[in-house]
Design an enzyme around this catalytic site. Structure first.
Site, PDB file in Angstrom:
ATOM      1  N   TYR A 127      34.273  38.558  40.902  1.00  0.00           N
ATOM      2  CA  TYR A 127      33.202  38.428  39.764  1.00  0.00           C
ATOM      3  C   TYR A 127      32.159  37.853  40.315  1.00  0.00           C
ATOM      4  O   TYR A 127      31.536  37.301  39.586  1.00  0.00           O
ATOM      5  CB  TYR A 127      34.063  37.803  38.609  1.00  0.00           C
ATOM      6  CG  TYR A 127      34.002  39.096  37.353  1.00  0.00           C
ATOM      7  CD1 TYR A 127      35.533  39.405  37.657  1.00  0.00           C
ATOM      8  CD2 TYR A 127      33.404  39.784  36.430  1.00  0.00           C
ATOM      9  CE1 TYR A 127      36.028  39.908  36.589  1.00  0.00           C
ATOM     10  CE2 TYR A 127      34.212  40.070  35.283  1.00  0.00           C
ATOM     11  CZ  TYR A 127      35.446  40.410  35.461  1.00  0.00           C
ATOM     12  OH  TYR A 127      35.714  41.533  34.362  1.00  0.00           O
ATOM     13  N   LYS A 130      49.127  40.165  42.336  1.00  0.00           N
ATOM     14  CA  LYS A 130      49.166  41.864  43.483  1.00  0.00           C
ATOM     15  C   LYS A 130      49.870  40.911  44.959  1.00  0.00           C
ATOM     16  O   LYS A 130      49.381  41.254  45.709  1.00  0.00           O
ATOM     17  CB  LYS A 130      47.818  42.701  43.390  1.00  0.00           C
ATOM     18  CG  LYS A 130      47.744  44.084  44.207  1.00  0.00           C
ATOM     19  CD  LYS A 130      48.825  44.752  43.203  1.00  0.00           C
ATOM     20  CE  LYS A 130      48.648  46.205  44.143  1.00  0.00           C
ATOM     21  NZ  LYS A 130      50.344  47.108  43.430  1.00  0.00           N
ATOM     22  N   ASP A 174      50.358  45.915  38.481  1.00  0.00           N
ATOM     23  CA  ASP A 174      50.892  47.425  37.574  1.00  0.00           C
ATOM     24  C   ASP A 174      52.217  47.726  36.769  1.00  0.00           C
ATOM     25  O   ASP A 174      52.477  48.098  35.678  1.00  0.00           O
ATOM     26  CB  ASP A 174      51.043  48.120  39.042  1.00  0.00           C
ATOM     27  CG  ASP A 174      51.695  47.694  40.377  1.00  0.00           C
ATOM     28  OD1 ASP A 174      52.455  46.576  40.095  1.00  0.00           O
ATOM     29  OD2 ASP A 174      51.968  48.809  41.464  1.00  0.00           O
ATOM     30  N   ASP A 203      40.991  40.117  32.290  1.00  0.00           N
ATOM     31  CA  ASP A 203      39.935  41.401  32.192  1.00  0.00           C
ATOM     32  C   ASP A 203      41.013  42.547  31.489  1.00  0.00           C
ATOM     33  O   ASP A 203      40.706  43.383  30.031  1.00  0.00           O
ATOM     34  CB  ASP A 203      38.621  41.555  33.118  1.00  0.00           C
ATOM     35  CG  ASP A 203      37.621  42.627  31.864  1.00  0.00           C
ATOM     36  OD1 ASP A 203      37.182  42.297  30.844  1.00  0.00           O
ATOM     37  OD2 ASP A 203      37.209  43.730  33.175  1.00  0.00           O
ATOM     38  N   ASP A 228      42.422  44.385  27.668  1.00  0.00           N
ATOM     39  CA  ASP A 228      42.009  44.928  26.831  1.00  0.00           C
ATOM     40  C   ASP A 228      43.215  45.496  26.314  1.00  0.00           C
ATOM     41  O   ASP A 228      43.379  46.737  24.852  1.00  0.00           O
ATOM     42  CB  ASP A 228      41.052  45.996  26.752  1.00  0.00           C
ATOM     43  CG  ASP A 228      39.231  45.927  26.976  1.00  0.00           C
ATOM     44  OD1 ASP A 228      39.230  44.258  27.282  1.00  0.00           O
ATOM     45  OD2 ASP A 228      38.399  46.508  27.356  1.00  0.00           O
TER      46      ASP A 228
HETATM   47  C1  IPM Z   1      34.798  40.464  29.470  1.00  0.00           C
HETATM   48  C2  IPM Z   1      33.504  41.554  30.237  1.00  0.00           C
HETATM   49  C3  IPM Z   1      32.994  41.304  31.205  1.00  0.00           C
HETATM   50  C4  IPM Z   1      34.126  40.137  31.666  1.00  0.00           C
HETATM   51  C5  IPM Z   1      32.017  41.628  30.935  1.00  0.00           C
HETATM   52  C6  IPM Z   1      30.871  42.227  30.190  1.00  0.00           C
HETATM   53  C7  IPM Z   1      31.304  40.763  32.287  1.00  0.00           C
HETATM   54  O1  IPM Z   1      34.089  42.725  29.621  1.00  0.00           O
HETATM   55  O2  IPM Z   1      34.290  39.280  28.864  1.00  0.00           O
HETATM   56  O3  IPM Z   1      36.130  40.777  28.731  1.00  0.00           O
HETATM   57  O4  IPM Z   1      34.539  41.802  32.384  1.00  0.00           O
HETATM   58  O5  IPM Z   1      34.549  39.571  31.671  1.00  0.00           O
HETATM   59 MN    MN Z   2      36.697  42.903  29.417  1.00  0.00          MN
END
Ligand code: IPM
Ligand code: MN
Ligand code: NAD
Length: 368
Positions: free
Chosen positions: A141, A189, A221, A245, A249
């Site tokens: 990032y 990784k 993975d 990240d 999710d």
């Molecule tokens: C998160 C989001 C952000 C990230 C994006 C929007 C930059 O996905 O906060 O998880 O990847 O950190």
């Molecule tokens: Mn995210």
């Protein structure tokens, strides 16, 4: 206590759920005798529209002087074709980096009434309680500026970390494990990436300083697979920015919805930015159906981590649990039976539950 809180609603559903958190915090302030002062500022697409930048200087200054920050979400189709440095996401990355919020804590603990809301079997998710610790200010990032080469036909993104950046987040992982069940899973990784090999080296060195913590190394993975096949074998997961990240999710599936997950982005002195894990959800924005619980639970994390208000945070979490026990659910929660509600109604139910607690607490204190 007197606290100055910056609100950054941002875009899409971020704007719709921020008010829920503010109302919940006001209810807590009046019950516990605190004074929370809110200052709202622009970030993301909202800031681009008003000030032609995703992170206005005024927003940064306000955040620097605040006791804590609450953020909704940023992003949306309207701004997707802007150059990288002008995208809404750049505002979020910018505020994390500027404030030095290197540790992103993403707790993944399902509420009992939502056990059947997950597509995973109850027997698989039963008992899972995970803290994902994601490094937040380094890695892909924040490498050298990305660039296109060869007339746009080649591209370079850079993954870079300094040892010290890895050490501080890995320490956070060990220390968090010590406060929980003394088990740390380090995700990398290392079979491919040099950065991961350095990461693994540091974890192994550090493990000598924390002999009470058992360490497991997983390749990312395999970790992604184990997260949904044996989630209750995890305690704390520590990993770099991009892996964290993606895995968080994925892990939200254990709780029934991405809309349920809160997060804290903190540094060593307790200053923090609190936001739900989800994004601006353009597919449902403007419909009044967004789940406000991840945002409300982020406000609870703010009380706990930045202000040391344990009882207040517990009370919010109980009020959320009660709302779910009472059968209320938003459209993202695939539960059977119950009462389908939108953002406003879910917020009111949580507020009602807080009021009930407040009244019963004051009755108790009269009789004690
Ligand atoms: C998160 C989001 C952000 C990230 C994006 C929007 C930059 O996905 O906060 O998880 O990847 O950190
Ligand atoms: Mn995210
Ligand atoms: P998203 O998290 O916005 O949405 C993914 C899915 O989850 C969608 O189906 C959405 O409707 C659902 N969802 C998310 N939050 C919900 C809620 N509170 N209630 C009910 N359903 C919810 O991810 P995306 O669609 O990939 O990204 C949309 C935009 O958000 C992009 O611009 C992205 O960059 C941005 N984003 C921002 C953040 C942030 O601000 N922290 C995080 C992730 C994505």
């Amino acid at each position: 206590m007197n606290k100055q809180i910056i609100l950054l609603p941002g875009d899409g559903v971020g704007k719709e759920i921020m008010d829920s958190a503010k109302r919940v915090l006001n209810a807590i302030a009046s019950e516990f005798g605190h004074s929370f002062t809110f200052h709202q500022h622009a970030i993301g697409g909202d800031a681009i529209d008003q000030f032609e930048t995703p992170l206005p200087e005024d927003t940064v200054k306000a955040c620097e002087g605040a006791d804590a920050i609450l953020l909704g979400a940023v992003g949306g189709k309207k701004w997707d074709s802007l150059p990288a440095h002008l995208r809404p996401e750049k505002g979020l990355l910018g505020i994390r980096k500027t404030l030095g919020l290197f540790a992103n804590l993403r707790p993944v603990k399902g509420f009992a009434p939502l056990l059947d809301a997950s597509p995973l079997k109850e027997s698989v998710i039963q008992g899972s309680d995970i803290l994902i610790i994601r490094e937040l200010t380094g890695g892909l990032y924040f490498g050298q500026p990305s660039e296109r080469r060869e007339n746009g036909n080649a591209v370079v993104d850079t993954l870079s970390y300094h040892r010290s950046e890895m050490e501080r987040i890995i320490d956070k992982g060990f220390q968090s494990a010590q406060l929980r069940n003394n088990h740390l899973t380090s995700v990398d990784k290392a079979n491919v990436l040099e950065s991961s090999r350095m990461w693994r080296e540091i974890v192994n060195q550090k493990s000598k300083e924390y002999p009470d913590v058992t360490v497991e190394h997983l390749l990312v993975d395999a970790a992604a697979m184990k997260l949904i096949t044996q989630p209750n074998t995890f305690d704390v997961i520590v990993t770099e920015n991009l892996f964290g990240d993606i895995l968080s999710d994925e892990a939200s599936v254990l709780t029934g919805s991405l809309g349920m997950l809160p997060s804290a982005s903190i540094r060593s002195d307790g200053v923090g930015l609190y936001e739900p894990v989800h994004g601006s959800a353009p597919d449902i924005a403007g419909k009044g159906i967004a789940n406000p619980l991840g945002m409300i639970l982020s406000a609870a994390m703010m009380l706990r981590y930045s202000f040391g208000m344990e009882d207040e945070a517990d009370e919010i979490e109980e009020a959320v649990n009660d709302a779910l026990e009472q059968g209320y659910y938003t459209a993202d929660l695939k539960v059977t039976g119950g009462k389908l509600v939108g953002t406003e109604e879910m917020t009111k139910v949580v507020l009602d539950n807080l009021t009930t607690k407040s009244v019963s607490n004051s009755i108790c204190s009269v009789y004690v």
